[in-house]
Design a protein around this motif. Structure first.
Motif, PDB file in Angstrom:
ATOM      1  N   HIS A   1       7.995 112.011  -0.112  1.00 10.92           N
ATOM      2  CA  HIS A   1       9.277 111.444   0.290  1.00 10.92           C
ATOM      3  C   HIS A   1       9.394 111.347   1.808  1.00 10.92           C
ATOM      4  O   HIS A   1       9.842 110.314   2.348  1.00 10.92           O
ATOM      5  CB  HIS A   1      10.421 112.289  -0.275  1.00 10.92           C
ATOM      6  N   ALA A   2       8.980 112.371   2.524  1.00  9.50           N
ATOM      7  CA  ALA A   2       9.088 112.364   3.982  1.00  9.50           C
ATOM      8  C   ALA A   2       8.211 111.280   4.598  1.00  9.50           C
ATOM      9  O   ALA A   2       8.635 110.559   5.506  1.00  9.50           O
ATOM     10  CB  ALA A   2       8.710 113.731   4.541  1.00  9.50           C
ATOM     11  N   GLY A   3       6.995 111.143   4.104  1.00  8.14           N
ATOM     12  CA  GLY A   3       6.093 110.113   4.624  1.00  8.14           C
ATOM     13  C   GLY A   3       6.595 108.721   4.325  1.00  8.14           C
ATOM     14  O   GLY A   3       6.480 107.816   5.157  1.00  8.14           O
ATOM     15  N   ALA A   4       7.154 108.541   3.136  1.00  7.73           N
ATOM     16  CA  ALA A   4       7.686 107.232   2.760  1.00  7.73           C
ATOM     17  C   ALA A   4       8.885 106.864   3.626  1.00  7.73           C
ATOM     18  O   ALA A   4       9.033 105.714   4.052  1.00  7.73           O
ATOM     19  CB  ALA A   4       8.084 107.241   1.287  1.00  7.73           C
ATOM     20  N   SER A   5       9.730 107.841   3.921  1.00 11.19           N
ATOM     21  CA  SER A   5      10.901 107.585   4.752  1.00 11.19           C
ATOM     22  C   SER A   5      10.481 107.209   6.172  1.00 11.19           C
ATOM     23  O   SER A   5      11.038 106.285   6.777  1.00 11.19           O
ATOM     24  CB  SER A   5      11.802 108.816   4.774  1.00 11.19           C
ATOM     25  N   ARG A   6       9.488 107.907   6.705  1.00 13.91           N
ATOM     26  CA  ARG A   6       9.004 107.585   8.050  1.00 13.91           C
ATOM     27  C   ARG A   6       8.403 106.188   8.100  1.00 13.91           C
ATOM     28  O   ARG A   6       8.622 105.432   9.055  1.00 13.91           O
ATOM     29  CB  ARG A   6       7.967 108.616   8.497  1.00 13.91           C
ATOM     30  N   LEU A   7       7.634 105.834   7.072  1.00 13.44           N
ATOM     31  CA  LEU A   7       7.007 104.509   7.047  1.00 13.44           C
ATOM     32  C   LEU A   7       8.067 103.420   6.940  1.00 13.44           C
ATOM     33  O   LEU A   7       7.964 102.387   7.612  1.00 13.44           O
ATOM     34  CB  LEU A   7       6.030 104.419   5.878  1.00 13.44           C
ATOM     35  N   ARG A   8       9.069 103.644   6.109  1.00 11.88           N
ATOM     36  CA  ARG A   8      10.158 102.674   5.980  1.00 11.88           C
ATOM     37  C   ARG A   8      10.822 102.427   7.322  1.00 11.88           C
ATOM     38  O   ARG A   8      11.023 101.268   7.731  1.00 11.88           O
ATOM     39  CB  ARG A   8      11.196 103.191   4.980  1.00 11.88           C
ATOM     40  N   GLN A   9      11.147 103.478   8.046  1.00 13.03           N
ATOM     41  CA  GLN A   9      11.816 103.328   9.338  1.00 13.03           C
ATOM     42  C   GLN A   9      10.891 102.705  10.384  1.00 13.03           C
ATOM     43  O   GLN A   9      11.338 101.890  11.206  1.00 13.03           O
ATOM     44  CB  GLN A   9      12.304 104.697   9.814  1.00 13.03           C
ATOM     45  N   HIS A  10       9.620 103.069  10.334  1.00 12.30           N
ATOM     46  CA  HIS A  10       8.660 102.510  11.292  1.00 12.30           C
ATOM     47  C   HIS A  10       8.552 101.001  11.135  1.00 12.30           C
ATOM     48  O   HIS A  10       8.591 100.253  12.138  1.00 12.30           O
ATOM     49  CB  HIS A  10       7.296 103.157  11.089  1.00 12.30           C
ATOM     50  N   TYR A  11       8.431 100.524   9.906  1.00 10.75           N
ATOM     51  CA  TYR A  11       8.302  99.086   9.690  1.00 10.75           C
ATOM     52  C   TYR A  11       9.599  98.357  10.041  1.00 10.75           C
ATOM     53  O   TYR A  11       9.568  97.243  10.562  1.00 10.75           O
ATOM     54  CB  TYR A  11       7.910  98.806   8.241  1.00 10.75           C
ATOM     55  N   TRP A  12      10.724  98.975   9.770  1.00 13.13           N
ATOM     56  CA  TRP A  12      12.006  98.349  10.123  1.00 13.13           C
ATOM     57  C   TRP A  12      12.124  98.191  11.633  1.00 13.13           C
ATOM     58  O   TRP A  12      12.530  97.134  12.131  1.00 13.13           O
ATOM     59  CB  TRP A  12      13.159  99.187   9.583  1.00 13.13           C
ATOM     60  N   GLN A  13      11.753  99.213  12.380  1.00 10.20           N
ATOM     61  CA  GLN A  13      11.838  99.152  13.834  1.00 10.20           C
ATOM     62  C   GLN A  13      10.815  98.180  14.421  1.00 10.20           C
ATOM     63  O   GLN A  13      11.096  97.479  15.397  1.00 10.20           O
ATOM     64  CB  GLN A  13      11.636 100.550  14.429  1.00 10.20           C
ATOM     65  N   ARG A  14       9.636  98.109  13.828  1.00  8.58           N
ATOM     66  CA  ARG A  14       8.579  97.260  14.374  1.00  8.58           C
ATOM     67  C   ARG A  14       8.769  95.793  14.033  1.00  8.58           C
ATOM     68  O   ARG A  14       8.538  94.915  14.881  1.00  8.58           O
ATOM     69  CB  ARG A  14       7.217  97.733  13.858  1.00  8.58           C
ATOM     70  N   TYR A  15       9.193  95.497  12.799  1.00 10.13           N
ATOM     71  CA  TYR A  15       9.223  94.117  12.325  1.00 10.13           C
ATOM     72  C   TYR A  15      10.625  93.557  12.104  1.00 10.13           C
ATOM     73  O   TYR A  15      10.769  92.357  11.863  1.00 10.13           O
ATOM     74  CB  TYR A  15       8.440  93.994  11.014  1.00 10.13           C
ATOM     75  N   GLY A  16      11.636  94.414  12.156  1.00 16.03           N
ATOM     76  CA  GLY A  16      12.982  93.939  11.868  1.00 16.03           C
ATOM     77  C   GLY A  16      13.339  94.047  10.403  1.00 16.03           C
ATOM     78  O   GLY A  16      14.501  93.877  10.031  1.00 16.03           O
ATOM     79  N   ALA A  17      12.371  94.330   9.566  1.00 15.51           N
ATOM     80  CA  ALA A  17      12.592  94.519   8.130  1.00 15.51           C
ATOM     81  C   ALA A  17      11.419  95.313   7.565  1.00 15.51           C
ATOM     82  O   ALA A  17      10.258  95.002   7.866  1.00 15.51           O
ATOM     83  CB  ALA A  17      12.725  93.186   7.397  1.00 15.51           C
ATOM     84  N   THR A  18      11.715  96.324   6.769  1.00 15.06           N
ATOM     85  CA  THR A  18      10.668  97.123   6.134  1.00 15.06           C
ATOM     86  C   THR A  18       9.739  96.239   5.308  1.00 15.06           C
ATOM     87  O   THR A  18       8.513  96.448   5.276  1.00 15.06           O
ATOM     88  CB  THR A  18      11.296  98.206   5.245  1.00 15.06           C
ATOM     89  N   LEU A  19      10.319  95.243   4.668  1.00 15.78           N
ATOM     90  CA  LEU A  19       9.549  94.363   3.787  1.00 15.78           C
ATOM     91  C   LEU A  19       8.341  93.754   4.486  1.00 15.78           C
ATOM     92  O   LEU A  19       7.239  93.716   3.926  1.00 15.78           O
ATOM     93  CB  LEU A  19      10.458  93.252   3.252  1.00 15.78           C
ATOM     94  N   LEU A  20       8.519  93.270   5.714  1.00 15.20           N
ATOM     95  CA  LEU A  20       7.424  92.571   6.385  1.00 15.20           C
ATOM     96  C   LEU A  20       6.240  93.500   6.624  1.00 15.20           C
ATOM     97  O   LEU A  20       5.079  93.101   6.455  1.00 15.20           O
ATOM     98  CB  LEU A  20       7.906  91.966   7.700  1.00 15.20           C
ATOM     99  N   GLY A  21       6.515  94.745   6.985  1.00 13.18           N
ATOM    100  CA  GLY A  21       5.426  95.700   7.162  1.00 13.18           C
ATOM    101  C   GLY A  21       4.687  95.972   5.871  1.00 13.18           C
ATOM    102  O   GLY A  21       3.451  96.087   5.851  1.00 13.18           O
ATOM    103  N   LEU A  22       5.428  96.048   4.771  1.00 11.56           N
ATOM    104  CA  LEU A  22       4.793  96.298   3.476  1.00 11.56           C
ATOM    105  C   LEU A  22       3.954  95.107   3.029  1.00 11.56           C
ATOM    106  O   LEU A  22       2.899  95.275   2.401  1.00 11.56           O
ATOM    107  CB  LEU A  22       5.866  96.618   2.421  1.00 11.56           C
TER     108      LEU A  22
END
Length: 229
Positions: A58-79
């Motif tokens: 859960h902690a790793g998933a939450s960090r990845l979600r926030q990282h992609y949101w900050q980097r790309y503007g949306a978590t989806l694009l990073g995924l």
């Protein structure tokens, strides 16, 4: 061939909207307070999706979600870029609500403010279309807008990427110099400003970045600050 019999270009093409003032409104935290209830719900769903499909805790998933949101503007694009996630599947599972209406926080008088504003109005959101349409319908705002552009119409490339803006401008035949972008995201407004738009930042911040023309605490303040901008 008799050239006089040919229809003039104006008879076969839609009228250009270059000269008409157009407002581009973000949705979340601009037209409603998503941070209160909606965003926490979506964030939990996105984290759970990442846990299940990427086998993270859960902690790793939450960090990845926030990282992609900050980097790309949306978590989806990073995924999509890094994990080949199916965007339609992700959006469907992370934007399910038992009672979306009960989670919405909107301001009294917003509908009247929008309806008496000059020019065309378009919603330009990084959220999925079904969600954006549901929020507007449940909040009683749908008929205030001429069109709704969601992440699917941007081919899953979100703001602040210029490509997202170009798709809306091209589809609506808009001159960016006749557009006003209303957003809670300063990063998204930076792109809008580079393209030639006027920018309105919905924020309680005391600072005003140089790419922001006007800062308002609420869309309700627009008539006092921006008519006309």
């Amino acid at each position: 061939m008799d050239r006089r019999a040919s229809a003039p270009p104006s008879a076969t093409r839609p009228a250009r909207r270059d000269r008409q003032l157009t407002w581009l409104f973000d949705l979340d935290n601009t037209l409603h307070n998503a941070s209160a209830h909606v965003f926490p719900h979506i964030n939990r769903a996105m984290t759970a999706y990442i846990v299940e499909h990427l086998a993270l805790d859960h902690a790793g998933a939450s960090r990845l979600r926030q990282h992609y949101w900050q980097r790309y503007g949306a978590t989806l694009l990073g995924l999509i870029r890094h994990h080949a996630i199916d965007p339609a599947h992700f959006l469907t599972l992370t934007h399910q609500f038992d009672d979306l209406g009960s989670l919405l926080v909107t301001e009294r008088g917003l509908r009247d403010t929008l309806r008496r504003s000059p020019g065309r109005k378009i919603v330009f959101s990084n959220g999925p279309a079904t969600y954006a349409e549901a929020v507007l319908r449940l909040s009683g705002l749908r008929d205030c807008f001429d069109a709704v552009y969601a992440i699917e119409q941007m081919r899953f490339v979100p703001k602040p990427a210029p490509a997202a803006f170009y798709r809306v401008l091209h589809a609506e035949r808009l001159d960016p110099r006749r557009c006003i972008m209303v957003e809670d995201s300063a990063a998204n407004l930076a792109t809008a400003k580079r393209l030639g738009m006027k920018t309105v930042w919905v924020s309680t911040s005391l600072r005003r970045p140089p790419h922001v023309d006007i800062r308002v605490r609420s869309v309700l303040d627009l008539p006092h600050r921006c008519w006309p901008l």
